[in-house]
Design a protein around this motif. Sequence first.
Motif, PDB file in Angstrom:
ATOM      1  N   UNK A 126      26.012   3.138 -11.125  1.00  0.00           N
ATOM      2  CA  UNK A 126      25.198   3.735 -10.076  1.00  0.00           C
ATOM      3  C   UNK A 126      26.011   4.423  -8.997  1.00  0.00           C
ATOM      4  N   UNK A 127      27.169   5.035  -9.372  1.00  0.00           N
ATOM      5  CA  UNK A 127      28.046   5.648  -8.375  1.00  0.00           C
ATOM      6  C   UNK A 127      28.173   7.160  -8.565  1.00  0.00           C
ATOM      7  N   UNK A 128      27.234   7.788  -9.267  1.00  0.00           N
ATOM      8  CA  UNK A 128      27.380   9.209  -9.568  1.00  0.00           C
ATOM      9  C   UNK A 128      27.397  10.064  -8.307  1.00  0.00           C
ATOM     10  N   UNK A 129      26.609   9.722  -7.304  1.00  0.00           N
ATOM     11  CA  UNK A 129      26.617  10.499  -6.059  1.00  0.00           C
ATOM     12  C   UNK A 129      27.960  10.389  -5.362  1.00  0.00           C
ATOM     13  N   UNK A 130      28.544   9.204  -5.373  1.00  0.00           N
ATOM     14  CA  UNK A 130      29.852   9.016  -4.739  1.00  0.00           C
ATOM     15  C   UNK A 130      30.947   9.740  -5.526  1.00  0.00           C
ATOM     16  N   UNK A 131      30.837   9.738  -6.845  1.00  0.00           N
ATOM     17  CA  UNK A 131      31.803  10.472  -7.666  1.00  0.00           C
ATOM     18  C   UNK A 131      31.761  11.947  -7.325  1.00  0.00           C
ATOM     19  N   UNK A 132      30.556  12.490  -7.236  1.00  0.00           N
ATOM     20  CA  UNK A 132      30.396  13.908  -6.897  1.00  0.00           C
ATOM     21  C   UNK A 132      31.019  14.203  -5.534  1.00  0.00           C
ATOM     22  N   UNK A 133      30.780  13.325  -4.565  1.00  0.00           N
ATOM     23  CA  UNK A 133      31.329  13.537  -3.224  1.00  0.00           C
ATOM     24  C   UNK A 133      32.846  13.463  -3.235  1.00  0.00           C
ATOM     25  N   UNK A 134      33.409  12.518  -3.990  1.00  0.00           N
ATOM     26  CA  UNK A 134      34.864  12.376  -4.053  1.00  0.00           C
ATOM     27  C   UNK A 134      35.507  13.608  -4.676  1.00  0.00           C
ATOM     28  N   UNK A 135      34.928  14.110  -5.759  1.00  0.00           N
ATOM     29  CA  UNK A 135      35.472  15.290  -6.432  1.00  0.00           C
ATOM     30  C   UNK A 135      35.437  16.499  -5.491  1.00  0.00           C
ATOM     31  N   UNK A 136      34.367  16.651  -4.748  1.00  0.00           N
ATOM     32  CA  UNK A 136      34.253  17.775  -3.812  1.00  0.00           C
ATOM     33  C   UNK A 136      35.165  17.603  -2.605  1.00  0.00           C
ATOM     34  N   UNK A 137      35.255  16.374  -2.086  1.00  0.00           N
ATOM     35  CA  UNK A 137      36.011  16.150  -0.859  1.00  0.00           C
ATOM     36  C   UNK A 137      37.513  16.298  -1.086  1.00  0.00           C
ATOM     37  N   UNK A 138      38.016  15.805  -2.207  1.00  0.00           N
ATOM     38  CA  UNK A 138      39.461  15.898  -2.464  1.00  0.00           C
ATOM     39  C   UNK A 138      39.855  17.261  -3.030  1.00  0.00           C
ATOM     40  N   UNK A 139      38.955  17.860  -3.797  1.00  0.00           N
ATOM     41  CA  UNK A 139      39.243  19.104  -4.535  1.00  0.00           C
ATOM     42  C   UNK A 139      40.390  18.919  -5.515  1.00  0.00           C
ATOM     43  N   UNK A 140      40.598  17.693  -5.967  1.00  0.00           N
ATOM     44  CA  UNK A 140      41.685  17.400  -6.899  1.00  0.00           C
ATOM     45  C   UNK A 140      41.279  17.734  -8.332  1.00  0.00           C
ATOM     46  N   UNK A 141      42.268  18.025  -9.187  1.00  0.00           N
ATOM     47  CA  UNK A 141      41.967  18.249 -10.607  1.00  0.00           C
ATOM     48  C   UNK A 141      41.199  17.066 -11.194  1.00  0.00           C
ATOM     49  N   UNK A 158      29.666  15.582 -18.415  1.00  0.00           N
ATOM     50  CA  UNK A 158      28.424  16.005 -17.760  1.00  0.00           C
ATOM     51  C   UNK A 158      28.051  15.127 -16.577  1.00  0.00           C
ATOM     52  N   UNK A 159      28.794  14.042 -16.315  1.00  0.00           N
ATOM     53  CA  UNK A 159      28.487  13.199 -15.165  1.00  0.00           C
ATOM     54  C   UNK A 159      29.062  13.756 -13.875  1.00  0.00           C
ATOM     55  N   UNK A 160      29.786  14.853 -13.978  1.00  0.00           N
ATOM     56  CA  UNK A 160      30.298  15.555 -12.803  1.00  0.00           C
ATOM     57  C   UNK A 160      30.054  17.049 -13.035  1.00  0.00           C
ATOM     58  N   UNK A 161      29.836  17.787 -11.965  1.00  0.00           N
ATOM     59  CA  UNK A 161      29.473  19.200 -12.046  1.00  0.00           C
ATOM     60  C   UNK A 161      30.649  20.025 -12.572  1.00  0.00           C
ATOM     61  N   UNK A 162      30.524  20.540 -13.784  1.00  0.00           N
ATOM     62  CA  UNK A 162      31.618  21.291 -14.405  1.00  0.00           C
ATOM     63  C   UNK A 162      31.744  22.707 -13.857  1.00  0.00           C
ATOM     64  N   UNK A 163      30.824  23.126 -12.991  1.00  0.00           N
ATOM     65  CA  UNK A 163      30.962  24.432 -12.355  1.00  0.00           C
ATOM     66  C   UNK A 163      31.889  24.386 -11.138  1.00  0.00           C
ATOM     67  N   UNK A 164      32.230  23.184 -10.670  1.00  0.00           N
ATOM     68  CA  UNK A 164      33.167  23.075  -9.551  1.00  0.00           C
ATOM     69  C   UNK A 164      34.537  23.581  -9.992  1.00  0.00           C
TER      70      UNK A 164
END
Length: 574
Positions: free
Chosen positions: A233-248, A257-263
């Motif tokens: 149940x952490x998909x929203x937090x995963x999305x936020x972490x990927x966006x906030x860090x901008x890390x590979x 598909x559990x994270x936005x591949x258009x980022x």
Amino acid sequence: MTQTKSPPQTTTVANYLLTRLRQLGIQSVFGVPGDYNLRLLDFVIPSGLHWVGTCNELNAAYAADAYARINGLSALITTFGVGELSAINGIAGAYAEKAGVIHIVGTPARTLQDGRALMHHTFADGDYRRFSKMAEHVTVAQTNLVDERTMPEQVDWALKQAVLQSRPVYIEVPDDVVDVLVSAERLESELEVPEALELGGREADELIKQVQERIYQAKQPLILVDGECRPLGILNQVDELVKKTEWPTWTTVFGKSLVNEELPNVYGHYSGPLASAEWKTYFETADLIINLGPHYSDTNTQGFATIPRESVSISFLPNRILVGKEIHRELPRSFLPRLLQSLDTTRIPKITGPPKLVHTDLRTLSRDGPITQKTFYDFVTPLFRPDDLILTETGTASHGGRNFQLPRDTRLFGAVTWLSIGYMLPATLGAAIAKRELKKDENARAILFIGDGSLQMSVQEISTIISEKLNVILFVVNNAGYTIERAIHGRKQAYNDIAAWRHDRALGFFGADEGQLGNNFSARTYQELETVLSDDRIQSGTGLRVIEVFMDREDVEGLLANLMNSQIAKEQQQ
């Protein structure tokens, strides 16, 4: 004057159970009628639930599994013995890959069981507990409703376990208790499932600081998103972490598909030894890997090759967080929000990752050439739209689909660990119904890629997809048999062959009306496939559409190609 108490409010056991399902967000129930569950089924539609009768119990379990992966929970009703054992393979898959299926089994009346009567659907030995013992191995909770004084509590306990552990549970409902009256008092409030406690204290604060410092000091970090982020149940937090860090960021097979591949910082699926040299070097020399929801099966890790090095990893698991070798019992669902809130974005290193994957330039593809595994999946990718469901069956489809370029909000189901061939067609049924209900969209779209061999395992559910009026595009990859098995062993053996079917007649046979009979398509070349994909019935039509795509029986890519080539090399040495 003595005040008399009003009599307690009561309801039937069936209504209690079915009301609880609705309160948990379940709108449809899958299953097959059988003589020990018929009286229970009488209550399903009156309770406000939608009944989805499938062609057999195994397919019902597959459908319920996929429904739970979209909806969070699902319900399956089968009959005692023959029905539940037909379903148990699907329940095992839900257990392996963490889907909360509530398996309700109609059993013989209590008097028959107590008297050890030699009833049908038993082993005629008077033992009625054999099947529940089998269920113990593939469910996290089991309960048998035999005492009306405790039935509401038993139901609630089992349902809580399905929610908490995101795995199947098993509820026995004897035929004679269906309309027994029990207290309805507990139904006045929704089921209370304990939430993770907020972190507090010195140890929690120290862990936050420790993780922060690892993030701030990283020079070559990456994020790896795996499939257990969903049940966590952490998909929203995963999305936020990927966006906030901008890390590979990469995913596993299960995490795709559990994270936005258009980022721009999301690279797609990491395939370990099959990945580009730049990706492998970056992954293997990373100094920090944030490892989210790991699922370490051989097929999800490319033969264990993509498991991050422990010394550089911070891993978020269902019941603990690992920082290197240190074990912390904090739960990711409560830890991640605090971590994200406290991160100083000015101190997060700006990282440039390796080059991204170069996909096929479709403009250079020969339109007259045969369709091949190497380029087919890139060729069909433009068909996808945001919010699509995409499903790839065990076999060449599951391997090819790992490199799909997915639009935002697309959900992909690929074969991961259980790998029961034939799963994906009934899974499409279940997932599409869940998607339709959640989105309140009658035309929510699903796209399934399945081999001709896999299709033969569960093809009957085409009829249920048609009767449910689901919007499904079905690609049948016709490569004349079990090509994935040919790659593993026995590429020329007859046991990997199948009987040839006329897929162009499937719609009519399985009940499509006259207006849908023209929704059959086929392609042997890219020119033919391009014509099919541009057809209005594919682009904007609804209902079930079948596209048969012909490929060579030994055409494989990636790991399967390595296996096939190894076989050929051995044959040449003999």
